[in-house]
Design a protein around this motif. Structure first.
Motif, mmCIF file in Angstrom:
data_model
loop_
_atom_site.group_PDB
_atom_site.id
_atom_site.type_symbol
_atom_site.label_atom_id
_atom_site.label_comp_id
_atom_site.label_asym_id
_atom_site.label_seq_id
_atom_site.Cartn_x
_atom_site.Cartn_y
_atom_site.Cartn_z
ATOM 1 N N LEU A 20 14.397 -6.669 1.533
ATOM 2 C CA LEU A 20 14.180 -7.583 2.654
ATOM 3 C C LEU A 20 14.233 -9.036 2.195
ATOM 4 C CD1 LEU A 20 11.222 -5.706 4.376
ATOM 5 C CD2 LEU A 20 13.627 -5.715 5.094
ATOM 6 N N ILE A 21 13.770 -9.280 0.995
ATOM 7 C CA ILE A 21 13.786 -10.627 0.415
ATOM 8 C C ILE A 21 15.173 -10.940 -0.127
ATOM 9 C CG2 ILE A 21 12.850 -12.040 -1.471
ATOM 10 C CD1 ILE A 21 10.207 -10.305 -1.004
ATOM 11 N N GLU A 22 15.704 -10.020 -0.899
ATOM 12 C CA GLU A 22 16.986 -10.254 -1.561
ATOM 13 C C GLU A 22 18.150 -10.372 -0.586
ATOM 14 O OE1 GLU A 22 16.947 -6.962 -4.288
ATOM 15 O OE2 GLU A 22 15.956 -8.169 -5.847
ATOM 16 N N SER A 23 18.037 -9.823 0.610
ATOM 17 C CA SER A 23 19.126 -9.880 1.582
ATOM 18 C C SER A 23 19.194 -11.209 2.337
ATOM 19 C CB SER A 23 19.005 -8.728 2.586
ATOM 20 O OG SER A 23 17.833 -8.886 3.375
ATOM 21 N N SER A 38 0.824 -1.205 0.000
ATOM 22 C CA SER A 38 0.000 0.000 0.000
ATOM 23 C C SER A 38 0.861 1.259 0.000
ATOM 24 C CB SER A 38 -0.923 0.002 1.223
ATOM 25 O OG SER A 38 -1.615 1.220 1.310
ATOM 26 N N GLU A 39 1.834 1.303 0.887
ATOM 27 C CA GLU A 39 2.659 2.502 1.044
ATOM 28 C C GLU A 39 3.646 2.712 -0.102
ATOM 29 O OE1 GLU A 39 2.283 4.895 3.319
ATOM 30 O OE2 GLU A 39 0.636 3.783 4.251
ATOM 31 N N LEU A 40 4.233 1.609 -0.601
ATOM 32 C CA LEU A 40 5.323 1.730 -1.571
ATOM 33 C C LEU A 40 4.916 1.510 -3.027
ATOM 34 C CD1 LEU A 40 8.049 -0.177 0.478
ATOM 35 C CD2 LEU A 40 7.794 2.313 0.207
ATOM 36 N N LEU A 41 3.722 0.978 -3.236
ATOM 37 C CA LEU A 41 3.280 0.709 -4.603
ATOM 38 C C LEU A 41 1.979 1.445 -4.921
ATOM 39 C CD1 LEU A 41 4.331 -1.094 -6.945
ATOM 40 C CD2 LEU A 41 2.782 -2.861 -6.143
ATOM 41 N N LEU A 43 5.660 -7.124 -3.770
ATOM 42 C CA LEU A 43 6.796 -6.644 -2.985
ATOM 43 C C LEU A 43 8.056 -6.503 -3.835
ATOM 44 C CD1 LEU A 43 6.364 -8.641 0.347
ATOM 45 C CD2 LEU A 43 6.224 -6.149 0.070
ATOM 46 N N MET A 44 8.212 -7.396 -4.800
ATOM 47 C CA MET A 44 9.406 -7.341 -5.650
ATOM 48 C C MET A 44 9.398 -6.130 -6.582
ATOM 49 S SD MET A 44 11.255 -9.653 -4.428
ATOM 50 C CE MET A 44 12.607 -9.761 -5.588
ATOM 51 N N GLU A 45 8.283 -5.417 -6.631
ATOM 52 C CA GLU A 45 8.183 -4.181 -7.409
ATOM 53 C C GLU A 45 8.407 -2.953 -6.541
ATOM 54 O OE1 GLU A 45 4.530 -4.037 -9.700
ATOM 55 O OE2 GLU A 45 4.562 -6.222 -9.916
#
Length: 143
Positions: free
Chosen positions: A111-114, A43-46, A103-105
């Motif tokens: 957070l996932i990639e780390s 919601s906040e980032l996309l 999330l990947m967008e």
């Protein structure tokens, strides 16, 4: 749904009650621990930026902290199994797909990639042919 359609391709659920209990536990984790902060971040980032609104950075920070804790648990779990509930793909993994895709967008993909195991799991399940068809249909519907 998984019980109804699981036998038509991959088995998404287990007919053994002990194994199904593990799947059910991971479904609950997705529903109660993963999805709430994931939806806040989406919601906040996309959604907000697409609508010309600025994200609330306090909400983002709180949701990132919550999601990081969940992903740490996933990272540990994925050290033991290929997928969340077992060594085979189950409905517990399927339920993560829409939110992982979104999330990947966003910048929250860090957070996932780390987390190496979470990143590999995410990449693999997002690349599954059935999910690719879903994404393709969604793109066509919005074109």
């Amino acid at each position: 749904m998984g019980h109804q359609y699981g036998k038509k391709g991959e088995e998404l659920v287990f007919w053994n009650s002990q194994k199904q209990a593990v799947v059910s536990n991971w479904i609950d984790v997705e529903d109660h621990k993963f999805e709430p902060p994931a939806l806040e971040l989406i919601s906040e980032l996309l959604t907000k930026p697409r609508n010309g609104l600025a994200p609330d950075l306090a909400v983002v920070a709180k949701a990132e902290a919550q999601l990081a804790k969940v992903l740490d648990v996933y990272e540990a779990r994925l050290a033991e199994f290929k997928y969340l509930a077992a060594d085979n793909y189950t409905i517990a993994d399927v339920l993560h797909l829409p939110n992982l895709q979104a999330l990947m967008e966003t910048p929250a993909k860090k957070l996932i990639e780390s987390r190496a195991r979470v990143s590999a799991w995410c990449s693999e399940i997002l690349a599954r042919p059935a999910w690719a068809k879903v994404v393709e249909m969604k793109l066509k519907a919005h074109a």
